[in-house]
Write a protein that holds these residues in place. Structure first.
Motif, short mmCIF file in Angstrom:
data_model
loop_
_atom_site.label_atom_id
_atom_site.label_comp_id
_atom_site.label_asym_id
_atom_site.label_seq_id
_atom_site.Cartn_x
_atom_site.Cartn_y
_atom_site.Cartn_z
N THR A 137 -5.60 -10.72 -12.30
CA THR A 137 -4.99 -11.71 -11.42
C THR A 137 -4.07 -10.98 -10.47
O THR A 137 -3.39 -10.02 -10.86
N THR A 138 -4.07 -11.39 -9.22
CA THR A 138 -3.18 -10.79 -8.22
C THR A 138 -2.57 -11.89 -7.37
O THR A 138 -3.13 -12.97 -7.23
N THR A 139 -1.41 -11.57 -6.81
CA THR A 139 -0.74 -12.47 -5.88
C THR A 139 -0.45 -11.68 -4.61
O THR A 139 0.18 -10.62 -4.67
N VAL B 108 5.67 -8.30 2.39
CA VAL B 108 5.81 -6.87 2.13
C VAL B 108 4.47 -6.13 2.24
O VAL B 108 4.40 -4.93 2.01
N GLY B 109 3.40 -6.85 2.58
CA GLY B 109 2.09 -6.21 2.75
C GLY B 109 1.55 -5.62 1.46
O GLY B 109 0.99 -4.53 1.46
N ALA B 110 1.73 -6.35 0.35
CA ALA B 110 1.27 -5.84 -0.93
C ALA B 110 0.74 -6.98 -1.79
O ALA B 110 1.07 -8.14 -1.57
N ALA B 111 -0.09 -6.61 -2.74
CA ALA B 111 -0.54 -7.56 -3.75
C ALA B 111 0.07 -7.14 -5.07
O ALA B 111 0.11 -5.94 -5.40
N LEU B 112 0.55 -8.10 -5.84
CA LEU B 112 1.13 -7.84 -7.15
C LEU B 112 0.07 -8.12 -8.21
O LEU B 112 -0.49 -9.23 -8.27
N LEU B 113 -0.23 -7.11 -9.02
CA LEU B 113 -1.16 -7.28 -10.12
C LEU B 113 -0.42 -7.97 -11.26
O LEU B 113 0.53 -7.43 -11.81
N PRO C 18 -6.18 -4.98 -2.58
CA PRO C 18 -6.34 -5.78 -1.36
C PRO C 18 -7.03 -4.97 -0.27
O PRO C 18 -6.97 -3.74 -0.27
N PRO C 19 -7.67 -5.65 0.69
CA PRO C 19 -8.35 -4.94 1.78
C PRO C 19 -7.37 -4.22 2.69
O PRO C 19 -7.74 -3.28 3.38
N ARG C 20 -6.15 -4.67 2.70
CA ARG C 20 -5.09 -3.97 3.46
C ARG C 20 -3.84 -4.00 2.60
O ARG C 20 -3.73 -4.78 1.67
N GLY C 21 -2.90 -3.15 2.90
CA GLY C 21 -1.69 -3.09 2.10
C GLY C 21 -1.91 -2.32 0.81
O GLY C 21 -2.87 -1.57 0.67
N LEU D 169 -1.51 -2.25 -3.71
CA LEU D 169 -1.47 -3.01 -4.95
C LEU D 169 -0.34 -2.45 -5.80
O LEU D 169 -0.26 -1.24 -6.01
N VAL D 170 0.54 -3.31 -6.25
CA VAL D 170 1.66 -2.87 -7.09
C VAL D 170 1.61 -3.61 -8.43
O VAL D 170 1.06 -4.70 -8.52
#
Length: 93
Positions: A14-16, A21-26, A50-53, A55-56
């Motif tokens: 799952t990601t948000t 901040v240009g990131a996805a949170l796992l 993500p396609p851009r940014g 993943l954190v």
């Protein structure tokens, strides 16, 4: 992202997306024990990016674990993420 085998869910992430901040949170990455050690977790992680940014994600600090089994689990998760190319960022919050 969901992985299925024989009609059953055997792994998921799952990601948000955080546009500010240009990131996805796992949030979660889980693989059924019967499907581990075959690259499924790595494939799920790649698909979750993500396609851009960037993943954190966060992992518990093993130094804060009181129980040796919990500490070992934390260390194993960190080692796994490092093998996937993670770059550690040490931040306390």
């Amino acid at each position: 992202v969901c992985a299925r085998a024989a009609g059953e869910t055997v792994g998921f992430t799952t990601t948000t997306w955080l546009p500010s901040v240009g990131a996805a949170l796992l949030g979660f990455l889980a693989v059924d024990p019967g499907y581990r050690r075959d690259g499924l977790g790595a494939r799920l992680l790649r698909e979750a990016r993500p396609p851009r940014g960037v993943l954190v994600w966060e992992v518990e600090d093993p130094d804060e674990a009181r129980d040796p089994e919990i500490r070992a689990g934390c260390e194993a998760r960190i080692a796994w993420f490092l093998r996937q190319g993670a770059k550690p960022v040490h931040a306390r919050y």
